[in-house]
Design a protein around this motif. Structure first.
Motif, PDB file in Angstrom:
ATOM      1  N   ASP A   6      10.511   2.341  -5.877  1.00  0.00           N
ATOM      2  CA  ASP A   6      10.336   2.685  -4.497  1.00  0.00           C
ATOM      3  C   ASP A   6      10.501   1.342  -3.553  1.00  0.00           C
ATOM      4  OD1 ASP A   6      10.099   5.206  -4.951  1.00  0.00           O
ATOM      5  OD2 ASP A   6       8.253   5.479  -5.046  1.00  0.00           O
ATOM      6  N   LEU A   7       9.579   0.101  -3.969  1.00  0.00           N
ATOM      7  CA  LEU A   7       9.646  -1.118  -3.410  1.00  0.00           C
ATOM      8  C   LEU A   7      10.986  -1.697  -3.503  1.00  0.00           C
ATOM      9  CD1 LEU A   7       8.127  -3.356  -2.130  1.00  0.00           C
ATOM     10  CD2 LEU A   7       7.461  -4.134  -4.423  1.00  0.00           C
ATOM     11  N   LEU A   8      11.591  -1.783  -4.388  1.00  0.00           N
ATOM     12  CA  LEU A   8      13.092  -2.445  -4.337  1.00  0.00           C
ATOM     13  C   LEU A   8      13.928  -1.522  -3.489  1.00  0.00           C
ATOM     14  CD1 LEU A   8      13.583  -2.859  -8.081  1.00  0.00           C
ATOM     15  CD2 LEU A   8      13.248  -4.616  -6.564  1.00  0.00           C
ATOM     16  N   ASP A   9      13.749  -0.182  -3.384  1.00  0.00           N
ATOM     17  CA  ASP A   9      14.519   0.641  -2.384  1.00  0.00           C
ATOM     18  C   ASP A   9      14.253   0.194  -1.261  1.00  0.00           C
ATOM     19  OD1 ASP A   9      15.861   2.086  -4.354  1.00  0.00           O
ATOM     20  OD2 ASP A   9      14.686   3.869  -4.274  1.00  0.00           O
ATOM     21  N   TYR A  10      13.108   0.087  -0.751  1.00  0.00           N
ATOM     22  CA  TYR A  10      12.598  -0.572   0.438  1.00  0.00           C
ATOM     23  C   TYR A  10      13.103  -1.917   0.789  1.00  0.00           C
ATOM     24  CZ  TYR A  10       9.526  -2.392   4.231  1.00  0.00           C
ATOM     25  OH  TYR A  10       9.091  -3.003   5.382  1.00  0.00           O
ATOM     26  N   LEU A  11      12.993  -2.580  -0.016  1.00  0.00           N
ATOM     27  CA  LEU A  11      13.601  -4.225   0.049  1.00  0.00           C
ATOM     28  C   LEU A  11      15.304  -4.041   0.364  1.00  0.00           C
ATOM     29  CD1 LEU A  11      11.733  -6.268  -2.136  1.00  0.00           C
ATOM     30  CD2 LEU A  11      11.169  -5.955  -0.061  1.00  0.00           C
ATOM     31  N   GLU A  12      15.787  -3.420  -0.316  1.00  0.00           N
ATOM     32  CA  GLU A  12      17.223  -3.103  -0.080  1.00  0.00           C
ATOM     33  C   GLU A  12      17.572  -2.506   1.429  1.00  0.00           C
ATOM     34  OE1 GLU A  12      19.793  -3.544  -1.889  1.00  0.00           O
ATOM     35  OE2 GLU A  12      19.233  -4.102  -3.904  1.00  0.00           O
ATOM     36  N   GLN A  13      16.844  -1.736   1.718  1.00  0.00           N
ATOM     37  CA  GLN A  13      17.116  -1.205   3.191  1.00  0.00           C
ATOM     38  C   GLN A  13      16.724  -2.347   4.078  1.00  0.00           C
ATOM     39  OE1 GLN A  13      14.366   2.092   3.371  1.00  0.00           O
ATOM     40  NE2 GLN A  13      15.032   3.209   1.858  1.00  0.00           N
ATOM     41  N   GLN A  14      15.801  -3.082   3.860  1.00  0.00           N
ATOM     42  CA  GLN A  14      15.350  -4.163   4.718  1.00  0.00           C
ATOM     43  C   GLN A  14      16.370  -5.109   4.799  1.00  0.00           C
ATOM     44  OE1 GLN A  14      12.771  -2.790   6.832  1.00  0.00           O
ATOM     45  NE2 GLN A  14      12.064  -4.996   6.677  1.00  0.00           N
ATOM     46  N   LYS A  15      17.003  -5.346   3.593  1.00  0.00           N
ATOM     47  CA  LYS A  15      18.298  -6.448   3.513  1.00  0.00           C
ATOM     48  C   LYS A  15      19.387  -5.942   4.273  1.00  0.00           C
ATOM     49  CE  LYS A  15      21.696  -8.066   0.106  1.00  0.00           C
ATOM     50  NZ  LYS A  15      22.180  -8.063  -1.214  1.00  0.00           N
ATOM     51  N   GLN A  16      19.801  -4.601   4.249  1.00  0.00           N
ATOM     52  CA  GLN A  16      20.910  -3.907   4.873  1.00  0.00           C
ATOM     53  C   GLN A  16      20.416  -3.986   6.548  1.00  0.00           C
ATOM     54  OE1 GLN A  16      23.756  -2.818   3.719  1.00  0.00           O
ATOM     55  NE2 GLN A  16      24.330  -2.267   6.048  1.00  0.00           N
ATOM     56  N   ARG A  17      19.288  -3.844   6.850  1.00  0.00           N
ATOM     57  CA  ARG A  17      18.900  -4.044   8.292  1.00  0.00           C
ATOM     58  C   ARG A  17      19.210  -5.428   8.832  1.00  0.00           C
ATOM     59  NH1 ARG A  17      14.220  -0.922   7.051  1.00  0.00           N
ATOM     60  NH2 ARG A  17      14.373   1.423   7.515  1.00  0.00           N
ATOM     61  N   ILE A  18      18.683  -6.336   7.914  1.00  0.00           N
ATOM     62  CA  ILE A  18      19.064  -7.832   8.380  1.00  0.00           C
ATOM     63  C   ILE A  18      20.406  -8.154   8.525  1.00  0.00           C
ATOM     64  CG2 ILE A  18      18.514 -10.160   7.535  1.00  0.00           C
ATOM     65  CD1 ILE A  18      15.892  -9.140   6.245  1.00  0.00           C
ATOM     66  N   SER A  19      21.004  -7.612   7.337  1.00  0.00           N
ATOM     67  CA  SER A  19      22.837  -7.953   7.578  1.00  0.00           C
ATOM     68  C   SER A  19      23.316  -7.436   8.703  1.00  0.00           C
ATOM     69  CB  SER A  19      23.315  -7.441   6.531  1.00  0.00           C
ATOM     70  OG  SER A  19      22.780  -7.662   5.144  1.00  0.00           O
ATOM     71  N   GLU A  20      22.835  -6.189   9.151  1.00  0.00           N
ATOM     72  CA  GLU A  20      23.313  -5.862  10.465  1.00  0.00           C
ATOM     73  C   GLU A  20      22.788  -6.428  11.678  1.00  0.00           C
ATOM     74  OE1 GLU A  20      21.827  -1.493  10.472  1.00  0.00           O
ATOM     75  OE2 GLU A  20      23.399  -1.033   8.838  1.00  0.00           O
ATOM     76  N   LYS A  21      21.694  -6.882  11.687  1.00  0.00           N
ATOM     77  CA  LYS A  21      21.052  -7.642  12.561  1.00  0.00           C
ATOM     78  C   LYS A  21      22.018  -9.201  12.671  1.00  0.00           C
ATOM     79  CE  LYS A  21      17.784  -5.642  14.842  1.00  0.00           C
ATOM     80  NZ  LYS A  21      18.019  -5.606  16.420  1.00  0.00           N
ATOM     81  N   LEU A  22      22.366  -9.500  11.711  1.00  0.00           N
ATOM     82  CA  LEU A  22      22.962 -10.820  11.514  1.00  0.00           C
ATOM     83  C   LEU A  22      24.484 -10.674  12.089  1.00  0.00           C
ATOM     84  CD1 LEU A  22      22.375 -12.239   8.017  1.00  0.00           C
ATOM     85  CD2 LEU A  22      21.643 -13.320  10.160  1.00  0.00           C
ATOM     86  N   SER A  76       0.843  -1.425  -0.074  1.00  0.00           N
ATOM     87  CA  SER A  76       0.110   0.004   0.012  1.00  0.00           C
ATOM     88  C   SER A  76       0.741   1.279  -0.164  1.00  0.00           C
ATOM     89  CB  SER A  76      -0.893  -0.126   1.109  1.00  0.00           C
ATOM     90  OG  SER A  76      -0.182  -0.136   2.402  1.00  0.00           O
ATOM     91  N   ASN A  77       1.900   1.052   0.512  1.00  0.00           N
ATOM     92  CA  ASN A  77       2.962   2.105   0.828  1.00  0.00           C
ATOM     93  C   ASN A  77       3.927   2.714  -0.617  1.00  0.00           C
ATOM     94  OD1 ASN A  77       1.960   3.234   3.311  1.00  0.00           O
ATOM     95  ND2 ASN A  77       3.436   1.581   4.011  1.00  0.00           N
ATOM     96  N   PHE A  78       3.990   1.533  -1.505  1.00  0.00           N
ATOM     97  CA  PHE A  78       5.086   1.564  -2.666  1.00  0.00           C
ATOM     98  C   PHE A  78       4.399   0.924  -3.546  1.00  0.00           C
ATOM     99  CE2 PHE A  78       7.403   0.783   1.540  1.00  0.00           C
ATOM    100  CZ  PHE A  78       8.378   1.744   1.291  1.00  0.00           C
ATOM    101  N   ASP A  79       3.565   1.845  -4.305  1.00  0.00           N
ATOM    102  CA  ASP A  79       2.840   1.601  -5.698  1.00  0.00           C
ATOM    103  C   ASP A  79       4.031   1.412  -6.804  1.00  0.00           C
ATOM    104  OD1 ASP A  79       0.462   1.627  -4.639  1.00  0.00           O
ATOM    105  OD2 ASP A  79       0.132   3.639  -4.920  1.00  0.00           O
ATOM    106  N   ASP A  80       4.846   2.164  -6.686  1.00  0.00           N
ATOM    107  CA  ASP A  80       5.991   2.261  -7.577  1.00  0.00           C
ATOM    108  C   ASP A  80       7.127   1.015  -7.419  1.00  0.00           C
ATOM    109  OD1 ASP A  80       9.127   3.535  -8.635  1.00  0.00           O
ATOM    110  OD2 ASP A  80       7.246   4.068 -10.070  1.00  0.00           O
ATOM    111  N   GLU A  81       7.277   0.482  -8.402  1.00  0.00           N
ATOM    112  CA  GLU A  81       8.404  -1.014  -8.365  1.00  0.00           C
ATOM    113  C   GLU A  81       9.722  -0.165  -7.771  1.00  0.00           C
ATOM    114  OE1 GLU A  81      10.160  -4.571 -10.796  1.00  0.00           O
ATOM    115  OE2 GLU A  81       8.487  -3.343 -11.658  1.00  0.00           O
TER     116      GLU A  81
END
Length: 270
Positions: A78-94, A71-76
């Motif tokens: 923007d969604l890829l940017d969000y997923l990249e950010q999530q990936k970075q957060r997960i890497s830091e958590k790891l 609902s927050n990312f209609d544009d593909e």
């Protein structure tokens, strides 16, 4: 172009039951619903959305999370940017989890070694008499690890006057992390006057004692043994209690903490 729910199911690999459920949850809504038959139809543009939902579900995202993301990312892009950010957060958590995992491994290893040492130790709780002794001491408040500063000062100011093992007097009846009340002490040969140092006769008497072998961080195990003995015998402790450092870190080399020897002494009221 519209696809029937059956056709869309084949295209996306999602069962009809799942597609109906996603519709109910407002995650993947059909492009058209026939008013007469209630049949659901999906536009070609819904295929990519279905693939994204499937991918996120495999990564254990909840439907609520997926709904918020879509609902927050209609544009593909923007969604890829969000997923990249999530990936970075997960890497830091790891990285954090790896550090935690290493720390847990050290704790587990230390505990196993401590239990092994305690099982193999031949030291037993004993009752004995300690003599009065002339001491020089520095009363301190803070963390127990600060006692090294007190012992260092005593060593510098007293030098050859020292005639025995260093020891700590504990004035608290409980463990205190930051504001413990203790006194770093050294036995001395004769009375001397040094600024900031208390010189006096330390009273002796009957005591319950136990030699602890191992790091100072594991003294609690030996305290449990000696206090259990005192309770079983119905004895009353006379404060302060003492820790005599028979074998510990040297001035230059720390040595192996597994081989440290500390005698816990608790004087008993007669």
């Amino acid at each position: 172009m519209l696809f029937s729910i059956g056709e869309f199911s084949k295209i996306t690999g999602l069962s009809i039951k799942t597609l109906r459920f996603y519709h109910e949850q407002a995650v993947l809504i059909p492009s058209h619903i026939d008013e007469k038959t209630g049949y659901r139809y999906y536009a070609e543009s819904k295929i990519e959305r279905a693939h994204i939902i499937t991918s996120l579900r495999r990564l254990n995202f909840t439907l609520s999370d997926i709904s918020d993301i879509l609902s927050n990312f209609d544009d593909e892009a923007d969604l890829l940017d969000y997923l990249e950010q999530q990936k970075q957060r997960i890497s830091e958590k790891l990285k954090e989890y790896r550090v935690i995992s290493d720390s847990l491994n050290q704790i587990i290893l230390r505990e196993k070694e401590a239990r092994k040492v305690m099982k193999q130790a031949t030291f037993e709780v004993e009752e004995k008499t300690v003599d009065s002794v002339l001491i020089a001491g520095i009363r301190m408040q803070g963390k127990y690890s600060d006692c090294g500063k007190g012992f260092g000062q005593l060593g510098r100011q007293l030098g050859s006057h020292i005639c025995g093992k260093p020891f700590l007097l504990h004035y608290d009846t409980e463990y205190k992390e930051l504001d413990a009340d203790f006194e770093a002490c050294m036995p001395i040969r004769k009375e001397i006057s040094e600024e900031g140092i208390s010189v006096r006769e330390l009273e002796g008497g009957r005591c319950v004692a136990l030699i602890h072998k191992g790091p100072y961080e594991e003294l609690g195990r030996s305290y449990a043994r000696i206090l259990s003995y005192i309770k079983q015998k119905g004895l009353e402790i006379k404060m302060p209690t003492r820790e005599v450092y028979i074998k510990g870190p040297g001035m230059i080399f720390k040595g192996n903490p597994r081989n440290y020897l500390t005698e816990i002494q608790m004087l008993i009221r007669e």
